[in-house]
Design a protein around this motif. Sequence first.
Motif, PDB file in Angstrom:
ATOM      1  N   TYR A   3       0.840  -1.198   0.000  1.00  9.64           N
ATOM      2  CA  TYR A   3       0.000   0.000   0.000  1.00  9.64           C
ATOM      3  C   TYR A   3       0.874   1.247   0.000  1.00  9.64           C
ATOM      4  N   ASN A  97     -13.287   1.856   2.990  1.00 11.18           N
ATOM      5  CA  ASN A  97     -12.610   0.921   3.888  1.00 11.18           C
ATOM      6  C   ASN A  97     -13.680   0.039   4.503  1.00 11.18           C
ATOM      7  N   PHE A 107      -8.717   1.526   0.575  1.00 15.24           N
ATOM      8  CA  PHE A 107      -7.625   2.041   1.397  1.00 15.24           C
ATOM      9  C   PHE A 107      -7.713   1.367   2.762  1.00 15.24           C
TER      10      PHE A 107
END
Length: 201
Positions: A3, A97, A107
């Motif tokens: 990420y 999320n 994310f």
Amino acid sequence: MAYFPFYIDIENKNILVVGGGTVALRKIEKLSPFKPSITVVSPKICEEILKFNVKVVEREFDDNDLNGAFCVISATDNEQVNSHIFELCKEKNILVNTVDDKEKCGFIFPALVQKNSVTVGITTSGKSPIYAKYLKEQFLNMLENTNSDTAETLWQYREYIKENTADEELRKKVFSALMSMCLCGESIDTDVVNKIIKENS
């Protein structure tokens, strides 16, 4: 999957949190210091959430709740609802999320350290939360043992140094010397900065 750690100003951004339990509470606790505009949608909302500066909508999620959302936290205890929200966000290109479901996240939340004007985000890409927690504690300990004014002092004299040093290498030396003094707890003023510039010129 790795990420990339984006750092985004979320002040006044519209963030939708679907769910009103302790899981949603933990996300709100992380977000609140950054001053977003948070709306919580859930039939039941725990009292701790009500202590935060959030807009509360006590009902089931409606697709129209996504209108105007910068990003979404899907934190219900209903997998079907979470999946539905994920698919809608995917269609609308809204970052989402989905708590405890890495495959349905655009994310993720890092382990956060925020102290002395420094924010550190730590992630192991979901592989080991306990290791991320350990690293968080190490960073927090490090920041607690340094001069709390370091970042602010360096910021205070940043433009002054740039205006009074034409050479990039000289500028780096001055900033480095100034930082060393800050970390040692020494007092800094304009005369000190001028002396550092002169000594390194």
